[in-house]
Design an enzyme around this catalytic site. Structure first.
Site, PDB file in Angstrom:
ATOM      1  N   ASP A  80      11.474  46.128  28.574  1.00  0.00           N
ATOM      2  CA  ASP A  80      12.030  45.455  29.751  1.00  0.00           C
ATOM      3  C   ASP A  80      13.392  45.988  30.183  1.00  0.00           C
ATOM      4  O   ASP A  80      14.101  45.329  30.923  1.00  0.00           O
ATOM      5  CB  ASP A  80      12.108  43.945  29.492  1.00  0.00           C
ATOM      6  N   GLU A  81      13.787  47.148  29.698  1.00  0.00           N
ATOM      7  CA  GLU A  81      15.048  47.703  30.200  1.00  0.00           C
ATOM      8  C   GLU A  81      14.975  49.220  30.235  1.00  0.00           C
ATOM      9  O   GLU A  81      14.219  49.829  29.479  1.00  0.00           O
ATOM     10  CB  GLU A  81      16.253  47.226  29.381  1.00  0.00           C
ATOM     11  N   ASP A 134      17.860  45.689  33.580  1.00  0.00           N
ATOM     12  CA  ASP A 134      17.417  44.844  32.490  1.00  0.00           C
ATOM     13  C   ASP A 134      16.691  43.647  33.096  1.00  0.00           C
ATOM     14  O   ASP A 134      17.239  42.950  33.945  1.00  0.00           O
ATOM     15  CB  ASP A 134      18.673  44.378  31.710  1.00  0.00           C
TER      16      ASP A 134
END
Lengths: 372, 430
Positions: free
Chosen positions: B142-143, B49
């Protein structure tokens, strides 16, 4: 009830009525066929609550009566009996089953009381006319392929029969559309059809009626009310509910100003479409037509399956253009065209295209193009 | 998490990604960031993350912002997309109204989101992950989950080493920090990555998983939101340990299939595989009510924003769906799903809503209250071919044009720039 009947006559009647019976029923009696014996006649009746088909046959009746028995088993049994065998049907007070025997075969079928069998009321028909079976069959054949199966627009799930004034004459017209294509066929309205309410006859009724029309010799009696339609064909009577909805204003989707005329040999065109469509994608089945003065080049380009092209001779007097159609829809229309040539009337690649049969001015087809 | 060191622990230096036998500093590079865990060399499922992704990118690109509280979001009338860790210290959170963030942190610098830049950065980071394993399942920009099983020979390194190297590489090459969670399934990997942000590297092994989970609140389970947690707490289940103690039978009796899933999670079982997918199979959205709803009108009000959300995602992915699914869960936790095929694929909120509403209307009965509603779109085709209307349907192209215009406005001014009046109707939830 005790009677004897020719196997062939029995099979014909059962064949006509049993197909309306649904294979799975939550209401047991709907799986049954109603059998009524009176005088010299034996009457079979089957229903799915929306359609009722009834047929009468000659029989040697020793004792009258009525009962209902499982339609599919009775039909299958009779179908498998040897030809020419006389079939006996008996209902004895001491046996709660229907006893059927032919040659050395015997069958006992469970029964349900005739009084429980749901019959459609036969009243309220305001419009009555007689039509020749071939005329009625033609209206069906030219249009039924365009009937929609989409449930959201349920009012498209049938053929719309209605009358149209044409000068002093009246036309009986059938129209079907699924939004992507439209098919229309006309015939002279028979006496009595004038003033008939426009009715949408459901797809299943159309299928049953069309089967019965093959065996119909004389004129077909048609009776129409706002909710129901009834067809009397020789010894068979088909009564059906109508689709309760209003058919769209179809006239506004029939192009009137399409100026570009294209003439094609229908058979050669259909065969070419069929060939190039081999590589078309399952869903779009899109065929591109590049139209020039003397030929149409058909192209299907499916990156997964290949590229197919074919030239078909054509007569065309306008600026070259390209347009795409669903291959199946082209084939459906081509299949209805009886003349040598199909006449296309086009506007542009995004607008509905009109197709006519060179030999039949009483039918027309509209195709919505696909983006290509 | 950095566990207390015990006997049998394997120790990894995060700085040089090499094993060490020291307990305070790496013997090789002198690094002080050591991870010690008995199963460290054996765990293969990771969740990565990026830390305060949007804000970190903005800080990286404008050094003047480095020490200041930075909030990426849509002006005073919008909401906070991402707050940097400085701003978070003031109590600013994601999805908070911007005016509230400003009250909490008057010195904050507000930056307008630059989605194109974040998307590009997300792609670069994802490409680095894909160098480690093809099994990268992006969860969002973003993860992502990574399954590193079987990569030891390829990288001549255990998954933990590869992840430490990746973490260092992202920091070095992109100037961004990420937090890593390493475990033996997705649920625990995700849980782990949250434990020690930013720049964390947390490990949950099989040995301690059950004890670790037991005291945690039920709301920390995936699929349990505030409403779900409230429902569980009403039955006396506050912690994951409470769920485990209740047992599978009891949970299933009370909550149906959802209960079974919760029980599995409570015993640290999560059968979901890391699925790189590539092709998207469905787009869906659902919501749980704080108070069960029986009235069709209220359910429709809840349904519309979900349809709008699904349509927005379909538009973003340039996909049109042919199959619509309506999901309902009643007060007794029975889940029903109803499907409908569109004759023509669609990505229009209006068409999705109309079809879903028809399915919904057929399920609503007096005395039957629902706690969850969801809508999904599947069976995709390219959006370019969708919603063209037909001979009889001139309405669909008009709706399509209207929704395109709405999407364009939202693209420029943010999601809340334009909403239908239905969305603004006061609801019981609010």
């Amino acid at each position: 009830m005790r009677l004897t009947i020719e196997r062939a006559a029995l099979l014909k009647a059962l064949t006509h009525v049993q197909s309306v019976v649904e294979r799975r029923n939550t209401i047991p009696i709907l799986s049954n066929v109603l059998i009524g014996a009176a005088g010299e006649k034996l009457r079979f009746t089957a229903t799915d609550l929306d359609i009722e088909i009834s047929e009468e046959v000659d029989a040697e009746i020793e004792r009258g009566g009525s009962i209902s028995a499982p339609a599919h088993n009775l039909y299958e049994f009779v179908r498998k009996l040897p030809d020419k065998a006389p079939v006996r049907l008996e209902l004895n007070p001491d046996d709660p089953r229907l006893f059927i025997s032919a040659a050395r075969t015997r069958l006992h079928l469970p029964v349900l009381p005739a009084d429980d069998f749901p019959l459609m009321p036969a009243d309220g028909f305001d419009t009555r006319f007689r039509i020749h079976p071939t005329d009625l069959a033609r209206l069906i054949d030219k249009t039924r392929f365009a009937i929609s199966t989409e449930e959201t627009r349920y009012y498209l799930n049938g053929i719309y029969f209605h009358t149209v004034a044409n000068g002093s004459a009246t036309i009986l017209r059938g129209v079907a559309t699924d939004g992507h294509r439209l098919a229309l066929a006309d015939t002279v309205a028979p006496d009595g059809a004038q003033g008939m309410p426009g009715v949408i006859v459901p797809r299943k009724t159309i299928a049953e009626l069309r089967r019965l029309l093959d065996d119909a010799a004389d004129e077909v009696e048609v009776a129409v009310s706002a909710q129901k339609i009834r067809f009397v064909l020789n010894d068979a009577v088909l009564t059906s509910k109508l689709i309760d909805g209003s058919f769209p204003e179809y006239a506004r989707v029939i192009p009137k100003q399409n100026s570009k005329k294209l003439k094609l040999d229908n058979k050669a065109f259909a065969e070419a479409v069929d060939r190039v469509a081999t590589v078309s994608a399952e869903r779009s089945r899109s065929v591109r037509l590049a139209i020039e003065s003397d030929k149409v080049t058909l192209t299907v380009n499916n990156p997964d399956a290949g590229l197919a092209t074919e030239d078909v001779s054509a007569e065309y007097g306008d600026a070259p253009m390209e347009i795409g159609f669903n291959a199946k829809y082209l084939l459906d229309v081509a299949g209805q065209i009886e003349g040598e040539s199909a006449l296309f009337e086009l506007a542009d690649s995004g607008s509905p295209t009109l197709v006519r049969d060179e030999s039949d001015e009483h039918a027309l087809y509209v195709l919505m193009p696909l983006r290509v | 998490m950095v566990m207390e060191r015990g006997r049998g622990d394997v120790i990894l230096c995060r700085d040089c990604a090499e094993w060490t036998d020291q307990t305070s500093r790496c013997a090789r590079c002198g690094g002080a960031q050591l991870i010690a865990h008995a199963e460290l060399a054996a765990l293969t499922i990771a969740h990565i993350d990026c830390d305060a992704f949007y804000a970190s990118i903005e800080k990286r690109d404008d050094p003047a912002l480095a020490a200041r509280p930075v909030i990426v979001g849509g002006g005073t009338r919008g909401v906070v997309s991402t707050a940097c860790y400085v701003a978070r210290a003031y109590g600013v959170k994601s999805a908070m109204a911007s005016f509230k963030a400003k009250q909490l942190c008057p010195s904050a610098v507000f930056v307008k989101p630059n989605m194109a830049k974040y998307a590009e950065e997300g792609r670069i980071v994802r490409a680095m992950m894909q160098e480690l394993t093809p099994l990268v399942e992006p969860v969002s920009i973003d993860e992502a989950f990574l399954d590193l099983s079987g990569t030891e020979a390829l990288h001549a390194a255990a998954p933990a080493q590869s992840l430490a190297k990746l973490q260092a590489r992202i920091a070095r090459e992109r100037g961004l920090t990420v937090s890593v969670g390493l475990s033996f399934n997705k649920f625990l990997a995700k849980t782990a990555s949250d434990l020690d942000k930013p720049r964390g590297f947390s490990v949950i092994g099989r040995a301690e998983a059950l004890n670790f989970l037991a005291p945690r609140p039920v709301a920390s389970l995936p699929g349990v939101g505030p409403a779900g947690a409230a429902a569980l707490e009403k039955r006396g289940w506050r912690t994951i340990g409470d769920l485990r103690a209740a047992g599978e039978h009891e949970l299933m009796r009370a909550l149906g299939d959802w209960g079974r899933r919760l029980y599995r999670l409570s015993i640290a079982e999560d059968g979901r595989r890391v699925d790189p997918g590539g092709e998207r199979k469905s787009i869906s959205a659902e919501t749980t009510f704080f108070t069960d709803i029986a009235a069709l009108g209220e359910l429709e009000d809840a349904l519309w924003p979900l349809c709008d959300k699904v349509a927005g995602r379909a538009r973003a992915a340039e996909l049109a769906g042919r199959t619509l699914t309506l999901k309902l869960r009643d007060a007794r936790f029975r889940t029903i799903t109803r499907r409908q095929q569109f004759t023509e694929p669609t990505l229009l909120a209006q068409r999705i809503f109309e079809a879903a509403r028809a399915l919904l209307a057929a399920e609503v009965r007096p005395g039957l209250a629902f706690r969850l509603i969801g809508v999904g779109l599947a069976d995709f085709t390219p959006a370019a071919d969708a919603d063209k209307g037909d001979l009889l349907d001139s309405r669909t192209p008009k709706i399509a044009a209207a929704e395109r215009a709405v999407a364009k406005a939202r693209g420029r001014f943010g999601r809340s720039a334009l909403v239908s009046a239905r969305t603004l109707k006061p609801r019981r939830d609010d």
